[in-house]
Design a protein around this motif. Structure first.
Motif, short mmCIF file in Angstrom:
data_model
loop_
_atom_site.label_atom_id
_atom_site.label_comp_id
_atom_site.label_asym_id
_atom_site.label_seq_id
_atom_site.Cartn_x
_atom_site.Cartn_y
_atom_site.Cartn_z
N SER A 4 0.83 -1.20 0.00
CA SER A 4 0.00 0.00 0.00
C SER A 4 0.87 1.26 0.00
O SER A 4 1.91 1.31 0.67
N LEU A 5 0.43 2.23 -0.78
CA LEU A 5 1.06 3.54 -0.85
C LEU A 5 0.13 4.53 -0.16
O LEU A 5 -1.03 4.69 -0.57
N LYS A 6 0.61 5.17 0.90
CA LYS A 6 -0.22 6.06 1.71
C LYS A 6 0.50 7.38 1.93
O LYS A 6 1.67 7.54 1.62
N GLY A 7 -0.24 8.31 2.51
CA GLY A 7 0.36 9.59 2.85
C GLY A 7 -0.72 10.60 3.22
O GLY A 7 -1.91 10.30 3.23
N TYR A 8 -0.27 11.80 3.55
CA TYR A 8 -1.19 12.89 3.89
C TYR A 8 -0.44 14.21 3.81
O TYR A 8 0.80 14.26 3.85
N LYS A 9 -1.22 15.28 3.68
CA LYS A 9 -0.69 16.64 3.74
C LYS A 9 -1.34 17.33 4.93
O LYS A 9 -2.56 17.28 5.09
N ASN A 40 4.21 17.12 4.09
CA ASN A 40 3.66 16.30 3.01
C ASN A 40 4.37 14.96 3.08
O ASN A 40 5.57 14.87 2.81
N THR A 41 3.64 13.89 3.44
CA THR A 41 4.27 12.59 3.65
C THR A 41 3.87 11.59 2.58
O THR A 41 2.77 11.65 2.02
N THR A 42 4.77 10.64 2.31
CA THR A 42 4.52 9.51 1.42
C THR A 42 5.13 8.28 2.06
O THR A 42 6.32 8.27 2.40
N MET A 43 4.31 7.21 2.24
CA MET A 43 4.76 6.02 2.95
C MET A 43 4.48 4.76 2.14
O MET A 43 3.42 4.64 1.51
N HIS A 44 5.42 3.83 2.19
CA HIS A 44 5.30 2.54 1.53
C HIS A 44 5.17 1.46 2.61
O HIS A 44 6.02 1.38 3.51
N ALA A 45 4.11 0.65 2.53
CA ALA A 45 3.85 -0.34 3.57
C ALA A 45 3.50 -1.69 2.97
O ALA A 45 3.02 -1.79 1.83
N ILE A 46 3.73 -2.74 3.76
CA ILE A 46 3.27 -4.09 3.47
C ILE A 46 2.21 -4.42 4.52
O ILE A 46 2.43 -4.23 5.72
N GLU A 47 1.06 -4.93 4.06
CA GLU A 47 -0.03 -5.23 4.98
C GLU A 47 -0.49 -6.68 4.83
O GLU A 47 -0.52 -7.22 3.72
N ALA A 48 -0.84 -7.28 5.95
CA ALA A 48 -1.45 -8.61 5.98
C ALA A 48 -2.86 -8.44 6.53
O ALA A 48 -3.05 -7.93 7.63
N ALA A 49 -3.86 -8.86 5.75
CA ALA A 49 -5.27 -8.63 6.10
C ALA A 49 -5.95 -9.93 6.48
O ALA A 49 -5.76 -10.96 5.83
N PHE A 50 -6.75 -9.88 7.55
CA PHE A 50 -7.55 -11.02 8.01
C PHE A 50 -9.02 -10.65 7.81
O PHE A 50 -9.66 -10.08 8.70
#
Length: 216
Positions: free
Chosen positions: A74-79, A97-107
């Motif tokens: 997932s690519l996330k962020g906010y201003k 102004n942020t940009t974050m790269h994440a790995i997620e495991a969903a149940f």
């Protein structure tokens, strides 16, 4: 990464326990933002574009109820514009102004409204996430800007978090799906004692394709 490996091992165990599993590849776009408070005061936060891409499965559970776990990027962020200030990100920052790269495991659990091949569905459940990296562009009170990697640590940003995902969508007889997805952050992105409370939000569309495989 140990968490992701554990999730994958769990999925493999689930495959062997069922006569038929639907494999899913999916991707989508979303508007990403956050609920942001500094010392109890809400900050002005705006959306920015992001997205997801990953793999999942749909395992029969009971009647029209399915277990539908997934692992995805997932690519996330906010201003955010600050009216109050905190050491995270900096005491002299007036905007970020942020940009974050994440790995997620969903149940996730999925409920199909019909047993017909083409049907509407709802899907919901928690995710565990790990931020792989992040960038932030700070605007300072002297008019200058700072571009830097987001610092993850005990008194800065947390590298791990949890979210709640909810989807409403439609699956076609041909195995395609489209779904509206809402993501709500359950944990605070900030680790700083007395610092900001940052809980991410995202809303968007997800598209996918099922690939069927029966157990021999």
């Amino acid at each position: 990464m140990k968490t992701i490996a554990l999730i994958l091992s769990f999925l493999v165990a689930g495959f062997s326990a069922r006569s038929q599993v639907n494999f899913l590849a999916f991707a989508g776009g979303h508007g990403s933002s956050a609920q942001y408070f500094v010392k109890g005061q809400r900050q002005d936060v705006s959306y920015k574009p992001g997205g997801i891409a990953g793999l999942g499965v749909k395992i029969p559970f009971e009647n029209k109820l399915f277990f539908s776990p997934a692992v995805f990027y997932s690519l996330k962020g906010y201003k955010v514009d600050y009216t109050r200030f905190s050491e995270t990100p900096r005491l002299d920052a007036v905007a970020n102004n942020t940009t974050m790269h994440a790995i997620e495991a969903a149940f996730l659990f999925q409920f199909d409204f019909s047993a017909k091949p083409g049907h509407f569905f709802i899907k919901a459940g928690p995710t565990l996430e790990m931020y792989v990296s992040g960038k932030e562009k700070l605007k300072l009170d002297d008019g200058t800007s700072v571009n830097r990697s987001m610092p993850f640590g005990f008194q800065t940003y947390g590298r791990y978090g949890a979210n709640l995902i909810a989807q409403f969508g439609y699956e076609t007889a041909g195995g395609f799906l489209i779904a509206a997805q809402y993501t709500r952050g359950l944990t605070d992105l900030s680790n700083q004692d007395g610092g900001p409370d940052i809980r991410q939000r995202a809303i968007g569309l997800t598209f996918g394709k099922y690939f069927h495989r029966s157990k021999n």
